[in-house]
Write a protein that holds these residues in place. Structure first.
Motif, short mmCIF file in Angstrom:
data_model
loop_
_atom_site.label_atom_id
_atom_site.label_comp_id
_atom_site.label_asym_id
_atom_site.label_seq_id
_atom_site.Cartn_x
_atom_site.Cartn_y
_atom_site.Cartn_z
N ALA A 118 -3.38 -6.57 -11.46
CA ALA A 118 -2.88 -6.57 -10.08
C ALA A 118 -1.44 -7.05 -10.01
CB ALA A 118 -3.78 -7.43 -9.19
N ASP A 119 -0.50 -6.24 -10.48
CA ASP A 119 0.89 -6.63 -10.50
C ASP A 119 1.56 -6.57 -9.13
OD1 ASP A 119 0.85 -3.91 -10.18
OD2 ASP A 119 2.51 -3.51 -11.55
N TYR A 120 0.80 -6.10 -8.14
CA TYR A 120 1.35 -5.97 -6.79
C TYR A 120 1.22 -7.26 -5.98
CZ TYR A 120 -3.61 -5.62 -5.89
OH TYR A 120 -4.94 -5.88 -5.87
N LEU A 121 0.50 -8.25 -6.50
CA LEU A 121 0.25 -9.45 -5.73
C LEU A 121 1.54 -10.25 -5.55
CD1 LEU A 121 -3.08 -10.78 -7.26
CD2 LEU A 121 -2.77 -9.80 -4.99
N PRO A 122 1.75 -10.81 -4.37
CA PRO A 122 2.93 -11.64 -4.15
C PRO A 122 2.75 -13.01 -4.81
CG PRO A 122 1.52 -11.70 -2.22
CD PRO A 122 0.90 -10.71 -3.17
N PHE A 123 3.83 -13.75 -4.95
CA PHE A 123 3.74 -15.11 -5.45
C PHE A 123 3.01 -15.96 -4.41
CE2 PHE A 123 5.47 -19.42 -6.19
CZ PHE A 123 5.15 -19.54 -7.53
N PHE A 124 2.21 -16.93 -4.87
CA PHE A 124 1.40 -17.78 -4.00
C PHE A 124 0.55 -16.90 -3.06
CE2 PHE A 124 1.40 -21.08 -0.36
CZ PHE A 124 0.24 -21.66 -0.84
N PRO A 125 -0.30 -16.02 -3.62
CA PRO A 125 -1.03 -15.03 -2.82
C PRO A 125 -2.08 -15.60 -1.89
CG PRO A 125 -1.81 -15.02 -5.08
CD PRO A 125 -0.61 -15.91 -5.05
N CYS A 126 -2.65 -16.77 -2.18
CA CYS A 126 -3.74 -17.28 -1.35
C CYS A 126 -3.27 -17.77 0.01
CB CYS A 126 -4.49 -18.39 -2.08
SG CYS A 126 -3.55 -19.93 -2.23
N LYS A 127 -1.99 -18.14 0.12
CA LYS A 127 -1.42 -18.65 1.37
C LYS A 127 -2.24 -19.80 1.94
CE LYS A 127 2.20 -16.00 1.59
NZ LYS A 127 2.24 -15.71 0.14
N ALA A 128 -2.68 -20.70 1.03
CA ALA A 128 -3.43 -21.87 1.46
C ALA A 128 -2.64 -22.68 2.48
CB ALA A 128 -3.77 -22.74 0.25
N GLY A 129 -3.28 -23.11 3.51
CA GLY A 129 -2.62 -23.82 4.60
C GLY A 129 -2.50 -22.93 5.82
N LEU A 130 -2.19 -21.66 5.57
CA LEU A 130 -2.10 -20.69 6.66
C LEU A 130 -3.48 -20.11 6.96
CD1 LEU A 130 -0.21 -19.10 8.58
CD2 LEU A 130 -0.11 -17.33 6.80
N VAL A 131 -4.26 -19.83 5.92
CA VAL A 131 -5.57 -19.21 6.11
C VAL A 131 -6.70 -20.09 5.58
CG1 VAL A 131 -4.65 -16.88 6.09
CG2 VAL A 131 -5.37 -17.93 3.94
N SER A 132 -6.39 -21.31 5.20
CA SER A 132 -7.43 -22.21 4.70
C SER A 132 -7.09 -23.65 5.04
CB SER A 132 -7.59 -22.07 3.19
OG SER A 132 -6.41 -22.44 2.51
N LEU A 133 -8.13 -24.47 5.11
CA LEU A 133 -7.97 -25.87 5.49
C LEU A 133 -9.04 -26.71 4.79
CD1 LEU A 133 -6.51 -27.91 7.39
CD2 LEU A 133 -8.28 -27.41 9.08
N PHE A 134 -8.60 -27.78 4.15
CA PHE A 134 -9.52 -28.74 3.55
C PHE A 134 -9.44 -30.04 4.33
CE2 PHE A 134 -9.73 -32.21 0.16
CZ PHE A 134 -11.10 -32.38 0.29
N VAL A 135 -10.60 -30.53 4.77
CA VAL A 135 -10.67 -31.74 5.58
C VAL A 135 -11.42 -32.82 4.81
CG1 VAL A 135 -11.30 -32.72 7.82
CG2 VAL A 135 -10.78 -30.27 7.63
N THR A 136 -10.75 -33.94 4.55
CA THR A 136 -11.38 -35.04 3.83
C THR A 136 -12.37 -35.76 4.73
OG1 THR A 136 -9.79 -36.75 4.44
CG2 THR A 136 -9.24 -35.36 2.54
N VAL A 137 -13.18 -36.61 4.11
CA VAL A 137 -14.17 -37.36 4.87
C VAL A 137 -13.52 -38.22 5.95
CG1 VAL A 137 -14.23 -39.36 3.34
CG2 VAL A 137 -16.32 -38.69 4.55
#
Length: 378
Positions: free
Chosen positions: A252-271
């Motif tokens: 998949a050479d078409y993928l951009p750098f930092f493809p997951c865009k964590a923070g924009l489409v994901s969120l981790f919430v600590t206890v």
């Protein structure tokens, strides 16, 4: 899709040698914290084109906070009556605390789950012990009846989450086969990048990886297009996520750098209610709190990163030709090396080794066809 990961408890009945939870406090996430986190995630999920929210429960051992997990799901369902999102639930468990009540609820709500199990009994017990020092393999194996019940009633494969460590890698191939023989149809394998791997370790590890690759391919009796055929025959084939992910990264050479865009489409919430882009993130990349909300400006700054600043990566063949995903995992890199642009040495060398295997196995025509598949052009 928007992904919400909730650390609903720090509690655990095991004391695994490689556990990432630094302070195993006997505390659960407060109900108000959970509510605020859900409210934030649902507001963000509405913005997504597919209007989908994935909710992932982690710990500690999340099933020790089963009451809280249930209340969170009930709250989401009630709130969603007015919103209409597509909701999916999942969790990772050590597999030792299942009960009939728990599995019946998970079946009813279709809460997908994976079980942390490292392979053969002696391999698993080397690192995954109860707090009294006794290995947990026999307890996990005994509770696999709940896995089988879940799969029978839902048709959803339960995943095995396997970690390769410096004290167990010599039996990796046999452990991988063992998980398949135990009935797992979906296996997730990770290398412990937080440990120090010496030259001899890596030579043996790569030999074990080669053996596992041959077992995976030959046992399935498929054409080279394993990933494509798996997609087309869902439920009939078994999947090794490690192989499929590495293969996708290779073509998949078409993928951009930092493809997951964590923070924009994901969120981790600590206890405690701290907000991060993903579970891999250190304090440096905290993007808010449930009380104050998301720091939109900081998130925009992070996701605008389009290129590594690591000269060594920029000169590497795997980055130039294959857009190496190891380079692109900013937060995983930060956790492993303290620098978001410097990946762990073991992950770099493993990527090079596996990509060389793919270069031998796949012709240019086959790679081109796989690339079209990942671009959804087939």
């Amino acid at each position: 899709m928007y992904s919400l990961t909730l650390e609903i408890t720090k509690r655990c009945n095991l004391n695994c040698s490689y556990c990432y939870v630094e302070n195993k406090e006997k505390v659960n996430m407060k109900w108000k914290t959970a509510q605020l986190a859900i409210d934030i995630a649902m507001r963000e999920a509405i913005k997504q084109k597919d209007k989908t929210l994935s909710v992932y429960f982690i710990g500690g051992e999340p099933l020790l906070a089963f009451g809280l997990l249930k209340e969170i799901i009930f709250y989401i369902e009630k709130k969603n009556e007015q919103i209409g999102l597509n909701i999916f639930y999942s969790t990772t468990t050590n597999g030792t605390v299942f009960t009939t009540e728990i599995i019946e609820f998970m079946i009813e709500k279709r809460v997908r789950f994976k079980i942390s199990i490292d392979g053969l009994e002696d391999v698993h017990n080397e690192n995954r012990k109860f707090v009294n020092g006794v290995g947990s393999y026999s307890e996990v194996k005994e509770k696999l009846v709940y896995k089988e019940e879940f799969e029978k009633m839902t048709g959803i494969a339960v995943h095995a989450a396997q970690l390769i460590n410096t004290n167990t890698y010599t039996k990796f191939s046999a452990s991988f086969r063992h998980l398949h023989e135990l009935g797992f149809r979906y296996i997730e394998t990770e290398i412990n990048a937080y440990q120090k791997w010496n030259k001899e370790d890596k030579i043996c590890l790569f030999q074990q990886i080669d053996e596992a690759f041959e077992y995976y391919i030959s046992d399935r009796h498929l054409s080279p297009f394993l990933y494509i055929e798996t997609k087309r025959n869902r439920g009939q084939l078994w999947v090794w996520k490690f192989y499929n992910d590495m293969l996708e990264g290779f073509v998949a050479d078409y993928l951009p750098f930092f493809p997951c865009k964590a923070g924009l489409v994901s969120l981790f919430v600590t206890v405690k209610g701290e907000l991060y882009p993903c579970i891999e993130t250190g304090k440096k990349y905290m993007i808010g709190s449930v009380d104050k909300g998301l720091d939109a400006e900081y998130i925009r700054k992070i996701i605008k990163i389009e290129k590594t600043q690591n000269t060594r990566c920029l000169q590497c063949k795997e980055y130039k030709e294959n857009k190496c995903r190891i380079c692109s995992c900013l937060f995983g890199n930060y956790e492993n090396t303290g620098n978001c642009y410097i990946p762990s040495e073991i992950n770099c060398e493993l990527t090079r080794h596996v990509n060389n295997i793919f270069r031998e196995k796949y012709s240019e025509e086959q790679v081109a066809m796989l690339r079209k598949h990942y671009r959804r052009e087939l």
